[in-house]
Design an enzyme around this catalytic site. Sequence first.
Site, PDB file in Angstrom:
ATOM      1  N   ALA A 115       1.100  -1.098   0.346  1.00 47.57           N
ATOM      2  CA  ALA A 115      -0.245  -0.135  -0.025  1.00 47.57           C
ATOM      3  C   ALA A 115       0.782   1.398   0.171  1.00 47.57           C
ATOM      4  O   ALA A 115       2.650   1.109   0.455  1.00 47.57           O
ATOM      5  CB  ALA A 115      -0.799   0.194   1.231  1.00 47.57           C
ATOM      6  N   LYS A 169       7.103 -12.766   9.296  1.00 48.03           N
ATOM      7  CA  LYS A 169       7.263 -11.268   8.890  1.00 48.03           C
ATOM      8  C   LYS A 169       8.343 -10.789   9.251  1.00 48.03           C
ATOM      9  O   LYS A 169       8.844 -10.300   7.668  1.00 48.03           O
ATOM     10  CB  LYS A 169       5.812 -10.447   9.411  1.00 48.03           C
ATOM     11  CG  LYS A 169       5.816  -9.340   9.017  1.00 48.03           C
ATOM     12  CD  LYS A 169       5.665  -9.101   7.574  1.00 48.03           C
ATOM     13  CE  LYS A 169       5.317  -7.364   7.377  1.00 48.03           C
ATOM     14  NZ  LYS A 169       4.582  -7.180   7.087  1.00 48.03           N
ATOM     15  N   ASN A 173      11.025  -8.674   6.010  1.00 49.87           N
ATOM     16  CA  ASN A 173      10.913  -7.739   6.195  1.00 49.87           C
ATOM     17  C   ASN A 173      12.768  -7.420   6.140  1.00 49.87           C
ATOM     18  O   ASN A 173      12.809  -7.099   6.159  1.00 49.87           O
ATOM     19  CB  ASN A 173      10.707  -7.250   7.609  1.00 49.87           C
ATOM     20  CG  ASN A 173       8.709  -6.945   7.214  1.00 49.87           C
ATOM     21  OD1 ASN A 173       8.663  -6.133   6.070  1.00 49.87           O
ATOM     22  ND2 ASN A 173       8.109  -6.640   8.398  1.00 49.87           N
ATOM     23  N   ASN A 187      10.952  -4.159  -5.145  1.00 50.96           N
ATOM     24  CA  ASN A 187      10.294  -5.952  -4.655  1.00 50.96           C
ATOM     25  C   ASN A 187      10.953  -6.538  -5.274  1.00 50.96           C
ATOM     26  O   ASN A 187      12.031  -7.847  -5.507  1.00 50.96           O
ATOM     27  CB  ASN A 187       9.429  -5.842  -3.666  1.00 50.96           C
ATOM     28  CG  ASN A 187       9.105  -5.002  -2.461  1.00 50.96           C
ATOM     29  OD1 ASN A 187      10.000  -4.629  -2.469  1.00 50.96           O
ATOM     30  ND2 ASN A 187       7.901  -5.630  -2.156  1.00 50.96           N
ATOM     31  N   GLU A 248      12.909   2.082   9.715  1.00 52.67           N
ATOM     32  CA  GLU A 248      13.079   0.311  11.043  1.00 52.67           C
ATOM     33  C   GLU A 248      14.046  -0.527  10.878  1.00 52.67           C
ATOM     34  O   GLU A 248      13.599  -1.379  11.482  1.00 52.67           O
ATOM     35  CB  GLU A 248      11.404   0.379  11.158  1.00 52.67           C
ATOM     36  CG  GLU A 248      10.483   1.046  11.071  1.00 52.67           C
ATOM     37  CD  GLU A 248       9.296   0.157  11.178  1.00 52.67           C
ATOM     38  OE1 GLU A 248       8.401   0.238  11.843  1.00 52.67           O
ATOM     39  OE2 GLU A 248       8.670   0.529  10.016  1.00 52.67           O
TER      40      GLU A 248
END
Length: 285
Positions: A115, A169, A173, A187, A248
């Site tokens: 998104a 996940k 990531n 990606n 992050e």
Amino acid sequence: MLFGAYLGQNHAVTIFTRRHEQAQKINELGISLFIKEAEEKVIAADARFGDSGITDQDILIIAVKQYDLPQLISLLRSVPTAIPLCFIQNGMGHLELLNTLPQETILVSTVEHGAKRLDDRTVSHNGVGQMNLSVYKGNYDMEERFPKSYDPRFPICFHEEYRTIMTKKLMANALINPLTVIFQVKNGRLVDNPYYYELLKLMFEEIYSIFPLGDKEVLFNSIIGICKNTKQNTSSMLKDIQEGRKTEIDAILGYILKVAERKGAKVKAIQMAYVMVKGIEQERR
């Protein structure tokens, strides 16, 4: 906004914003959802600047970056303990922070969708995946109580054990985000370019040595599937770099490096990727 758009089709949704201008636009015009840039839906939502009314909700879904969570802890502690909290952050470093909250029910989730926010009220749903939900603390009937999405493009899957879905996940990531930053690609290029693919496999082997989760081949293929499913997507970490924001990386590769240190594991490729992203982040910021 992605959650607000899909859940808002069947529920009364409130969006809590950081800026008055965004709340005003959503209240006036609704959330605009673009599905693969072809179909548009407009969903009405109640948007509020700040935390007014935050204690009156049936459930709170916390959608900030992991590094912003510490700023919210005092606010979340003031929320009535009976209101369930659902956290959808990347990585696993925030789990220790959740232990400090008094809420009776805490849920954690991983999100596989692609998104992108286009403006204050518009979100583009570029890659259809699923939301994986599990109970971290308390007793909670997820299938009965969690808000429903009846749109097949926003499936919600319930899991009994939170650590498995979060580790899976984390691994995805840890591979996709840093490598797309280092190579400055979408990606899908991590699979299409054989040299990028070799490094992806090398990093996977190192991570799997720390988190030996189930069948190695099945797990690797699932990560390749995410790359292919979101092949035209710009990863969240690359978007952060492009827009001069903090990444992050500490919550993802930093967490893995801490676990590796505790286990005495040598993860040179992971260490290299971590340092490279930190360097790129410093240059861009």
